[in-house]
Write an enzyme that holds these catalytic residues in place. Structure first.
Site, short mmCIF file in Angstrom:
data_model
loop_
_atom_site.label_atom_id
_atom_site.label_comp_id
_atom_site.label_asym_id
_atom_site.label_seq_id
_atom_site.Cartn_x
_atom_site.Cartn_y
_atom_site.Cartn_z
CE LYS A 1 -3.86 -2.42 2.14
NZ LYS A 1 -4.69 -2.74 3.17
CD GLN B 1 -3.53 -4.52 6.38
OE1 GLN B 1 -3.93 -3.51 5.94
NE2 GLN B 1 -3.88 -5.75 6.01
CG ASP C 1 -9.78 -0.58 4.48
OD1 ASP C 1 -9.41 -1.05 3.58
OD2 ASP C 1 -8.95 -0.86 5.75
N1 GUN Z 1 -6.77 -7.35 6.19
C1 GUN Z 1 -7.10 -8.07 4.86
N2 GUN Z 1 -7.64 -7.26 3.91
C2 GUN Z 1 -7.67 -6.22 4.49
C3 GUN Z 1 -8.26 -4.90 3.91
O1 GUN Z 1 -8.85 -4.71 2.73
N3 GUN Z 1 -7.85 -3.68 4.64
C4 GUN Z 1 -7.52 -3.70 6.11
N4 GUN Z 1 -7.54 -2.68 6.70
N5 GUN Z 1 -7.10 -5.05 6.54
C5 GUN Z 1 -7.12 -5.75 5.59
#
Ligand code: GUN
Length: 292
Positions: A52, A96, A119
């Protein structure tokens, strides 16, 4: 059989976003700013967050990574969320997942200002999506739908089977596939651990979206000829031939299933890169106040 090249499409979209950002900067606007909170040192989470941050660089965004150790308290994390909510320089942020067990993920998600929830996990965004209002759509489902669209897959009237009912993928992608619109308008069946006769259901599917986190679950006998398959699984399995000692394996028995398909996503290089790019797009939407 044709491979759905998520990496190539994601690179194209990142190029489009970067061009838009340079126009913003030329107009004297500031760069979109995405922040990420990462708790602990889970290997998968470390990798996702690193991707990211790199994608932010490629898109010309500012990024901030805030790290905590596993023993961070829920109160400390909620304070960090509150600081980001109030930081006018941050357009959007993510926490996350998964979080350590002593922290309520739901409490943390609900503490995020929905206008910065890139998200798309906050109940306001989930609710708005389910009734078809403008919102931040969560990144993996948005990426899946974008892939189907870019590969010209006819979703209207299609039988779509979603395997898995998670809040992050299964439920929202089922919602998107059934919504009135294009892409959408599919007849959606969601299968999960309580489903009987899964094979009978998947064999009817024109489109299978596998998101259960069980490596190799979808076998050739579960798939009809000419189906389109989207594999969301990313489980680390031991692989002595790799320096890391592991490789990513999807939810589909790729080797045996791929020859039967019209289109199929590889793992890695399919859905994963599209998830990241959808997050970048949401951040751009947040920075340009296109939704809220
Ligand atoms: N853990 C697995 N996929 C994601 C996601 O798309 N966003 C976040 N914040 N955590 C995750």
């Amino acid at each position: 059989m044709e491979l759905i090249d998520g990496k190539m499409i994601a690179d194209t979209i990142k190029g489009e976003i970067a061009a838009e950002v340079e126009q913003m900067v030329a107009r004297g606007e500031r760069r979109p700013h995405l922040a990420a909170i990462l708790v602990g040192h889970d290997g998968g989470s470390e990798t996702y967050v690193a991707h990211k941050v790199k994608a932010c660089e490629q898109c010309g965004f500012t990024s901030t990574l805030i790290r905590y150790e596993d023993d961070v308290t829920e109160a400390e994390l909620l304070e960090a969320v509150d600081r980001l909510n109030r930081d006018a320089d941050v357009d959007g942020f993510i926490v996350q997942l998964p979080l350590p067990r002593h922290i309520s993920e739901q409490k943390v998600i609900e503490a995020i200002d929905y206008r910065k929830d890139v998200d798309g996990f906050h109940p306001i965004n989930v609710g708005r999506m389910s009734i078809g209002l403008p919102c931040f759509v969560s990144a993996t489902p948005a990426g899946i739908v974008e892939l189907l669209s870019r590969y010209g897959v006819e979703t209207s009237g299609a039988e779509c089977v979603v395997l898995g009912r998670s809040n992050i993928v299964g439920k929202p992608v089922a919602t998107l596939m059934m919504q009135k619109g294009n892409p959408g308008n599919s007849t959606v069946t969601v299968c999960h651990s309580g489903t009987r006769n899964i094979k009978e259901i998947t064999r009817r599917a024109d489109i299978i979206i596998a998101a259960l986190g069980q490596p190799g679950f979808v076998t050739a006998d579960m798939v009809k000829d000419g189906a389109v398959i989207v594999d969301v699984g990313t489980t680390r399995v031991p692989d002595a031939s790799r320096k890391s000692g592991w490789r990513l394996r999807g939810d589909v028995d790729f080797e045996n299933v791929a020859p039967k398909c019209r289109l199929i996503t590889p793992v890695p290089g399919g859905v994963g890169p599209m998830t990241i790019v959808s997050l970048m797009r949401n951040t751009l939407l947040a920075a340009t106040r296109k939704i809220y």
